[in-house]
Design a protein around this motif. Structure first.
Motif, PDB file in Angstrom:
ATOM      1  N   MET A 203       3.603   0.740  -0.847  1.00 24.59           N
ATOM      2  CA  MET A 203       2.966   1.705  -1.957  1.00 24.59           C
ATOM      3  C   MET A 203       2.889   0.854  -3.245  1.00 24.59           C
ATOM      4  N   GLY A 204       1.999   0.848  -4.125  1.00 24.11           N
ATOM      5  CA  GLY A 204       2.022   0.279  -5.468  1.00 24.11           C
ATOM      6  C   GLY A 204       1.129   0.656  -6.253  1.00 24.11           C
ATOM      7  N   SER A 205       1.328   0.249  -7.467  1.00 23.92           N
ATOM      8  CA  SER A 205       0.228   0.571  -8.597  1.00 23.92           C
ATOM      9  C   SER A 205      -0.092  -0.427  -9.468  1.00 23.92           C
ATOM     10  N   GLY A 206      -1.330  -0.640  -9.998  1.00 24.49           N
ATOM     11  CA  GLY A 206      -1.955  -1.838 -10.970  1.00 24.49           C
ATOM     12  C   GLY A 206      -3.120  -1.253 -11.705  1.00 24.49           C
ATOM     13  N   LYS A 207      -4.004  -2.032 -11.881  1.00 26.23           N
ATOM     14  CA  LYS A 207      -5.166  -1.835 -12.462  1.00 26.23           C
ATOM     15  C   LYS A 207      -6.072  -0.562 -11.976  1.00 26.23           C
ATOM     16  N   GLN A 208      -5.970  -0.550 -10.434  1.00 27.36           N
ATOM     17  CA  GLN A 208      -6.644   0.289  -9.879  1.00 27.36           C
ATOM     18  C   GLN A 208      -6.032   1.645  -9.980  1.00 27.36           C
ATOM     19  N   ARG A 209      -7.166   2.620 -10.384  1.00 30.93           N
ATOM     20  CA  ARG A 209      -6.892   4.071 -10.444  1.00 30.93           C
ATOM     21  C   ARG A 209      -6.450   4.709  -9.488  1.00 30.93           C
ATOM     22  N   GLY A 210      -5.615   5.724  -9.565  1.00 37.00           N
ATOM     23  CA  GLY A 210      -5.249   6.492  -8.370  1.00 37.00           C
ATOM     24  C   GLY A 210      -6.375   7.372  -7.800  1.00 37.00           C
ATOM     25  N   ARG A 211      -6.153   8.312  -6.898  1.00 36.73           N
ATOM     26  CA  ARG A 211      -6.866   9.335  -6.532  1.00 36.73           C
ATOM     27  C   ARG A 211      -6.542  10.744  -6.820  1.00 36.73           C
ATOM     28  N   THR A 212      -7.629  11.311  -7.053  1.00 39.86           N
ATOM     29  CA  THR A 212      -7.256  12.974  -7.406  1.00 39.86           C
ATOM     30  C   THR A 212      -7.386  13.582  -6.156  1.00 39.86           C
ATOM     31  N   GLN A 213      -6.299  14.497  -6.029  1.00 41.44           N
ATOM     32  CA  GLN A 213      -6.273  15.379  -4.654  1.00 41.44           C
ATOM     33  C   GLN A 213      -6.327  16.881  -5.507  1.00 41.44           C
ATOM     34  N   HIS A 214      -7.083  17.827  -4.844  1.00 40.61           N
ATOM     35  CA  HIS A 214      -6.944  19.192  -5.097  1.00 40.61           C
ATOM     36  C   HIS A 214      -6.286  20.056  -4.159  1.00 40.61           C
ATOM     37  N   TYR A 215      -5.375  20.946  -4.573  1.00 42.79           N
ATOM     38  CA  TYR A 215      -4.737  21.736  -3.633  1.00 42.79           C
ATOM     39  C   TYR A 215      -4.925  23.386  -4.353  1.00 42.79           C
ATOM     40  N   ARG A 216      -5.673  24.137  -3.736  1.00 40.44           N
ATOM     41  CA  ARG A 216      -5.902  25.630  -4.222  1.00 40.44           C
ATOM     42  C   ARG A 216      -6.225  25.097  -5.769  1.00 40.44           C
ATOM     43  N   GLY A 217      -7.041  24.325  -6.147  1.00 35.28           N
ATOM     44  CA  GLY A 217      -7.711  24.206  -7.220  1.00 35.28           C
ATOM     45  C   GLY A 217      -6.720  23.759  -8.506  1.00 35.28           C
ATOM     46  N   GLN A 218      -5.581  23.333  -7.927  1.00 33.22           N
ATOM     47  CA  GLN A 218      -4.468  22.205  -8.841  1.00 33.22           C
ATOM     48  C   GLN A 218      -4.788  21.059  -8.538  1.00 33.22           C
ATOM     49  N   GLU A 219      -4.785  20.215  -9.547  1.00 33.44           N
ATOM     50  CA  GLU A 219      -5.005  18.733  -9.631  1.00 33.44           C
ATOM     51  C   GLU A 219      -3.962  17.987  -9.268  1.00 33.44           C
ATOM     52  N   TYR A 220      -3.859  16.864  -8.517  1.00 33.76           N
ATOM     53  CA  TYR A 220      -2.604  16.055  -8.505  1.00 33.76           C
ATOM     54  C   TYR A 220      -3.341  14.744  -8.355  1.00 33.76           C
ATOM     55  N   VAL A 221      -2.940  13.869  -9.354  1.00 28.36           N
ATOM     56  CA  VAL A 221      -3.290  12.579  -9.473  1.00 28.36           C
ATOM     57  C   VAL A 221      -2.238  11.474  -8.800  1.00 28.36           C
ATOM     58  N   VAL A 222      -2.643  10.835  -7.729  1.00 33.56           N
ATOM     59  CA  VAL A 222      -1.997  10.004  -7.088  1.00 33.56           C
ATOM     60  C   VAL A 222      -1.909   8.481  -7.547  1.00 33.56           C
ATOM     61  N   ASN A 223      -0.918   8.111  -8.108  1.00 35.85           N
ATOM     62  CA  ASN A 223      -1.151   6.783  -8.875  1.00 35.85           C
ATOM     63  C   ASN A 223      -0.604   5.758  -7.833  1.00 35.85           C
ATOM     64  N   LEU A 224       0.316   5.913  -6.856  1.00 37.82           N
ATOM     65  CA  LEU A 224       0.697   4.919  -6.056  1.00 37.82           C
ATOM     66  C   LEU A 224      -0.222   5.018  -4.680  1.00 37.82           C
ATOM     67  N   LEU A 225      -0.805   3.812  -4.527  1.00 39.73           N
ATOM     68  CA  LEU A 225      -1.861   3.468  -3.370  1.00 39.73           C
ATOM     69  C   LEU A 225      -1.130   2.776  -2.326  1.00 39.73           C
ATOM     70  N   ASP A 226      -1.492   2.976  -1.041  1.00 41.35           N
ATOM     71  CA  ASP A 226      -1.149   2.362   0.162  1.00 41.35           C
ATOM     72  C   ASP A 226      -1.955   0.736  -0.185  1.00 41.35           C
ATOM     73  N   LYS A 227      -0.851  -0.044   0.228  1.00 44.29           N
ATOM     74  CA  LYS A 227      -1.192  -1.476   0.235  1.00 44.29           C
ATOM     75  C   LYS A 227      -0.501  -2.121   1.413  1.00 44.29           C
ATOM     76  N   ILE A 228      -0.919  -3.383   1.661  1.00 43.25           N
ATOM     77  CA  ILE A 228      -0.254  -4.244   2.796  1.00 43.25           C
ATOM     78  C   ILE A 228       0.449  -5.298   2.174  1.00 43.25           C
ATOM     79  N   LYS A 229       1.739  -5.616   2.392  1.00 42.32           N
ATOM     80  CA  LYS A 229       2.508  -6.861   1.923  1.00 42.32           C
ATOM     81  C   LYS A 229       2.443  -8.041   3.069  1.00 42.32           C
ATOM     82  N   LEU A 230       1.937  -8.844   2.897  1.00 36.47           N
ATOM     83  CA  LEU A 230       2.028 -10.021   3.833  1.00 36.47           C
ATOM     84  C   LEU A 230       2.820 -11.244   3.475  1.00 36.47           C
ATOM     85  N   GLU A 231       3.873 -11.548   4.066  1.00 39.10           N
ATOM     86  CA  GLU A 231       4.921 -12.505   3.683  1.00 39.10           C
ATOM     87  C   GLU A 231       4.852 -13.711   4.394  1.00 39.10           C
TER      88      GLU A 231
END
Lengths: 113, 434
Positions: free
Chosen positions: A34-62
Motif C-alpha cells: 500500500m502506498g501514497s504519492g501524487k495520485q489522490r485517494g478514493r472516496t468511499q461512502h458508508y451510510r452517507g459518511q465519507e471516507y477518503v482512502v489515501n493508501l492505494l494498492d500497488k505492486i512492489k517488484l524487486e
C-alpha cells in the motif's frame, strides 16, 4: 550489482513480467503493498459518511541484476508499466555488495544469473 | 365450616380440571404450528443481526460483535424462563408483572390468559425470542469497545429492569400503555424505541472509538451484512405475522405489509443516498430494508399495503437524516442503532396513529388519515415519549451501576488489538496462517 525496486500499478504486473522475461531476467520478488504519492485517494461512502482512502494498492517488484543489465531492465520496466497518468509508480536503484546462491554457494554475478 | 371449605376447594379443583380439559380441546393446531414456527423465525433473527452488525465493524472485532448477539440467545434465553417472562406478563399490575410464573411455574401446554387458541408455553417462547433480540439490537451502539463482562452484566440488568417492565406496559395484563389504547402490533415501542434510545445512553456513556473518522473504520465485510439483512427480513415474517398469534387473515395482512414496507424503504434509501452522494450502495439497500422492517413493526396488524409503501418510503429519509445529524452532534453510535431503531420505531409508532384502519383490524382503531382524528395519534405519542424517557433514564442508571463493578470500556491497548483477541483470545480470520 544493482537492486531494482519498482512500485507499479497492480494491473501492469503481467506486462512488466513479460518485458523482463524477454530480457532473460528470471529472478524477482513481488509483493502487494500500500502506498501514497501524487495520485489522490478514493472516496468511499458508508451510510452517507465519507471516507477518503489515501493508501492505494500497488505492486512492489524487486530484482537484482548485473551493472551491465541495469539500464536496459529499468527501461523495459518503465516502458511496460507506463500509462502516462499520475499513479504509474517509481523505480528505485541501489548498489548491492554481494549475493549468495544458497544451493551452490556461488557469489556475486554468478549467484543472480 | 372447615369441612365445607374443603368440599368447596375440591369442587374448585374439579372445575379447574374440567376447564383444563376443555381448554386442551380448544387449542388450534394450525395456530400453534404457526406460532411455534414464528418463534423459530424470530430466534434466527438474532444471529442474523449478529452478521448484519459484524460485517460493519473492522476485521479485528468480528467475533466480538457476533458474540454480542449470539450470547443474548443464551443469556436472555435462560433469564426469560427463570424470571423475565413472569415480570413481563405475570399479574395485573400497571407498571410491571409479578413473580407468579417464576421459573415458568404454572405455564404449561394448556392455553394461558393471553391466547386461548395456543399453548401458554408457545406464547411464552414466542415472546422470549423478542426479549432476546431487543437487547442485542443495542449492541450496535457500543460496538468495537465494550468490555465483555460489563456487556453481560448490563444486558442482564437491562433485560430485567427495562425490557420486562416496558413489555408489561404495552402487552401485559393491566399494563398502562395497552390500557390507554396505544397500539403496538409487534414491538415498535417495546422492542425498537426501548433499544434504540438505550443505544444513545450507551454511546454517550462509553464515548467515541479511538481514531474515529479515519479510513480504518470502514466496514470490513459487507457481504456478511447483506446475509444478515436477508436473515432479519426472513425472520421478521415470524416477528410481525406471528404476532397475530393465529394462522389467519390478520397474519397474512401483517406478512404482506411487512414485505412491502421493507421493499419500499430499501428503494427509498437507495434514492436518498443517490440524491446526497450520487451512488446507491449495498449497505444503503440493507440499511433501508431494516429501517422499513422497524417502521412497519408497530403498524403491521393495523395498516394496509399502500400505507406500508408510504411508511417504508418515509423512514429512509428520517433515518438517513438522523445519521447525518449524528455526524454533526459527535456521539459515536457505531452502527446507527439510534437512527434505525429509535427514529424508525418512533416513526412507525406515530405512523400507526396516521394510517391505522378498522377495515384492516377491527380490534385496532382508525388513524388520522382514516377518519379517526387525532385521538390515536396522541396516544401513540404518549407511548413513544414514555417508553423513550423510561428506557433512556433506566439505561443510564444501569450503566452507572455496572461501572461501579466493571469498567465499561476495554483498555486503549485492547481496543487497538481488537475485541476478538483481547476479549475472547481468538481471531475471526486466520487467513495468513502458514
Amino acid at each position: 550489482m544493482i537492486k531494482i525496486e519498482a512500485i507499479i500499478r497492480p494491473n501492469k504486473l503481467d506486462d512488466v513480467k513479460a518485458a523482463l522475461d524477454a530480457l532473460g531476467v528470471q529472478g524477482m520478488t513481488v509483493s502487494h503493498v500500500m502506498g501514497s504519492g501524487k495520485q489522490r485517494g478514493r472516496t468511499q461512502h458508508y451510510r452517507g459518511q465519507e471516507y477518503v482512502v489515501n493508501l492505494l494498492d500497488k505492486i512492489k517488484l524487486e530484482t537484482v541484476v548485473s551493472d551491465a543489465e541495469a539500464d536496459s531492465v529499468v527501461k523495459a520496466i518503465t516502458k511496460a508499466a507506463a500509462t502516462g497518468e499520475i499513479g504509474d509508480g517509481k523505480v528505485f536503484l541501489s548498489r548491492i555488495d554481494n549475493a549468495v546462491r544458497i544451493r551452490t554457494g556461488e557469489e556475486g554475478d554468478g549467484a543472480i544469473r | 365450616m372447615v369441612k365445607a371449605g374443603r368440599i368447596l376447594a375440591a369442587g374448585g379443583l374439579f372445575l379447574l380440571a374440567m376447564g383444563a380439559a376443555r381448554a386442551e380441546q380448544d387449542i388450534d393446531t394450525g395456530d400453534t404450528a404457526w406460532v411455534l414456527i414464528s418463534a423459530a423465525l424470530v430466534m434466527l433473527m438474532t444471529p442474523g443481526l449478529g452478521l448484519f452488525y459484524a460485517g460493519m465493524v473492522r476485521a479485528k472485532n468480528v467475533l466480538g460483535t457476533l458474540m454480542h448477539s449470539f450470547t443474548m440467545v443464551a443469556l436472555v434465553g435462560v433469564a426469560w424462563v427463570l424470571w423475565g417472562y413472569s415480570l413481563a406478563f405475570g399479574g395485573d399490575g400497571a407498571l410491571i408483572g409479578s413473580l407468579e410464573w417464576i421459573g415458568l411455574r404454572g405455564v404449561t401446554g394448556d392455553p394461558g390468559p393471553y391466547a386461548d387458541n395456543i399453548p401458554h408455553l408457545a406464547f411464552m417462547t414466542f415472546q422470549g425470542m423478542f426479549a432476546i433480540i431487543t437487547p442485542a439490537l443495542i449492541s450496535g451502539a457500543f460496538a468495537e469497545r465494550m468490555r465483555f463482562g460489563a456487556f453481560l452484566l448490563f444486558m442482564l440488568l437491562w433485560s430485567t429492569f427495562v425490557y420486562s417492565p416496558i413489555c408489561h406496559w404495552v402487552w401485559g395484563s393491566g399494563g398502562w400503555l395497552g390500557g390507554l389504547g396505544a397500539l403496538d402490533f409487534a414491538g415498535g415501542t417495546v422492542v425498537h424505541i426501548s433499544s434504540g434510545i438505550a443505544a444513545l445512553a450507551c454511546a454517550l456513556m462509553l464515548g467515541r472509538r479511538k481514531h474515529l473518522g479515519s479510513e480504518e473504520m470502514a466496514p470490513h465485510n459487507l457481504t456478511m451484512t447483506i446475509i444478515g439483512t436477508a436473515l432479519l427480513w426472513f425472520g421478521w415474517f415470524g416477528f410481525n405475522a406471528g404476532s397475530a398469534l393465529a394462522a389467519d387473515g390478520l397474519a397474512a395482512s401483517a406478512f404482506v405489509v411487512t414485505n412491502t414496507a421493507a421493499a419500499s424503504a430499501a428503494l427509498s434509501w437507495m434514492l436518498v443516498e443517490t440524491l446526497h452522494r450520487r451512488r446507491s450502495t449495498a449497505l444503503g439497500a440493507a440499511s433501508g430494508a431494516v429501517a422499513g422492517l422497524v417502521a412497519i413493526t408497530p403498524a403491521a396488524g393495523f395498516v394496509g399495503p399502500v400505507s406500508a409503501v408510504v411508511i417504508g418510503f418515509v423512514v429512509s429519509f428520517l433515518s438517513y437524516g438522523a445519521i447525518l445529524l449524528k455526524g454533526r452532534l459527535g456521539y459515536d453510535d457505531a452502527l446507527d442503532v439510534v437512527a434505525v431503531h429509535f427514529v424508525g420505531g418512533a416513526w412507525g409508532a406515530l405512523a400507526t396513529g396516521l394510517f391505522a384502519s378498522l377495515a384492516i383490524n377491527d380490534g385496532g382503531a382508525n388513524g388520522l388519515f382514516f377518519g379517526g382524528g387525532l385521538a390515536l395519534l396522541g396516544r401513540q405519542f404518549v407511548g413513544v415519549a414514555a417508553t423513550a424517557a423510561f428506557s433512556l433514564i433506566a439505561s443510564l442508571i444501569i450503566l452507572l451501576l455496572v461501572r461501579v463493578f466493571i469498567p465499561l470500556r476495554v483498555t486503549d491497548e485492547d481496543e487497538t488489538i481488537g475485541l476478538d483477541l483481547s476479549q475472547h483470545g481468538e481471531m475471526g480470520y486466520n487467513l495468513e496462517a502458514v
